[in-house]
Design an enzyme around this catalytic site. Sequence first.
Site, PDB file in Angstrom:
ATOM      1  N   SER A 230      27.354 121.828   3.037  1.00 63.67           N
ATOM      2  CA  SER A 230      28.799 121.933   3.136  1.00 63.67           C
ATOM      3  C   SER A 230      29.402 122.081   1.731  1.00 63.67           C
ATOM      4  CB  SER A 230      29.352 120.726   3.893  1.00 63.67           C
ATOM      5  OG  SER A 230      30.678 120.939   4.282  1.00 63.67           O
ATOM      6  N   ASP A 447      29.057 127.549  13.253  1.00 64.73           N
ATOM      7  CA  ASP A 447      29.533 126.481  12.371  1.00 64.73           C
ATOM      8  C   ASP A 447      31.064 126.447  12.378  1.00 64.73           C
ATOM      9  OD1 ASP A 447      30.296 124.889  10.096  1.00 64.73           O
ATOM     10  OD2 ASP A 447      28.319 125.231   9.244  1.00 64.73           O
ATOM     11  N   HIS A 477      27.490 122.074  12.345  1.00 65.13           N
ATOM     12  CA  HIS A 477      27.730 122.152  10.907  1.00 65.13           C
ATOM     13  C   HIS A 477      26.459 121.762  10.166  1.00 65.13           C
ATOM     14  CE1 HIS A 477      30.018 122.309   7.267  1.00 65.13           C
ATOM     15  NE2 HIS A 477      29.981 121.009   7.041  1.00 65.13           N
TER      16      HIS A 477
END
Length: 507
Positions: A230, A447, A477
Amino acid sequence: MAVVALAGLLATGCTQSGGTTGSGTPAPSTAPPATGDSKGSGLPASLTGQRPDWNSCAAPEGGEKPGSAWRCATVQVPLDYAEPGGATIPVALIRKEAGDKSGRLGSLLFNFGGPGASGVDILPRAATEYSALGRRYDLVGFDPRGVRRSAGVVCRDDKEQAAAEATIDYTPDSAAEEQRFVQDATSFGKGCASRSGKVLPYTTTANTARDLDLVRQILGDAKLNYFGISYGTQLGGTYAHLFPRNVGRFVLDAVVDPTADSVGHARNQTVGFQRALDNYLKATGQDPKAGTERIARLVKRLDEKPLAVGERRLTDSLALTGVVMPLYSEQSWPLLTTALTKAEQGSGAELLQLADWYNDRDASGHYATQSHSQRAISCADSAERPTVDQARALLPEFRRLSPVFGEFLAWDTAGWCANWPVKGEAKTSDASAPGAGPVLVVGTTGDPATPYEGAERMAKELGEGVGVLVTNKGEGHGAYGSSACVTKTVDAYLVDGKVPAYGTTCS
């Protein structure tokens, strides 16, 4: 909405001799190469010569007990790299040494996202996911500057945070609500300045990348081996840009678009969360259009009349946060189904619980400070300061992109860094890294928080022969640990140096 890695839903020592392994990935040389960043060069020996004092760590709740395996240490880094001999701040580390000492490849550093996630807390909790990597690498987590034990930014106390959640409408419908919305953002920034003003101007991702390179030297690694998730992909891309010759084996999973500005990130997430919501609705036998309209009506009703949950209220903003939370992981979709059903029946407890998990609020009403660090880092990075008028102008487009999330994310562009007390660094980040070794860039098609298109752009931005795109056809994610194919591909690269073909697809 935060760009976060939700761990739980879902590293010193010798170096190798020179040479190559696998399909041509360089093995570490015996001496650290020169840095490629003028601000990161010329550091005094008092910093580069540090030797961490590894001590036992407190066990993290719900995770692998550190015991004798996990050790913690703190190193010092420059507060301002333009004055490397000046004031310093601490960076906290946690390490579990490689199980196979004879086959050890060096350290592998992790960043789990946020920005603002604590690697010291998360890595031991998530360690079983990385057990195959831990045989050959020292697994190392860290708290980035401005986070928790590393001069962590604090902006509000629990009472102030709870009051904001209860009274501020983050999708304002009137001039009075708009005024309170902006006042709240300004108040948050002032709180950060009064409590953490010393570190606030220096919490940029570029400075954290420089910290990583200093930590690399302190740990004795010729090159940095890194796993970013991320926001950790933005940090990894920034490091590769600043220190291309120091890039070892790099994996970026759930990739932040390096070409997007603040409005672009909001637009990307509006598309990503609506896409994930559509996929959830299809998987549960619902028509995406009808299901979206149903949720939008629920949110509107909560805007007009929040649901009482004990002494608290489920507002429209908290409900949206509760809907977002389970979209990060397909395994959490049943929680969303239950929470939406209950809310439509007049019970807001389930959606409020999901929002509390997302907002790091525990049962006693205490909030963690990840959101404080997140805003400090994001606003130090971004030079843009969208106004209320600019946010309002985005509403028609964002509503078309998502009737559920569009308004929230359009307004968020103005609330995030409004009247922030320090200037931001740049409009967008730079991940171009000519001369770096291959970097695996893993994107998941479903995602929600970092849509797949960001991975495509990161691979391109890193440059030909550097960015290696790996596509995961799936939901959620982050792909490592949830996709056996991605996990196998990443492990083969990190452990054996086997670089997959560009465009490799897992399904």
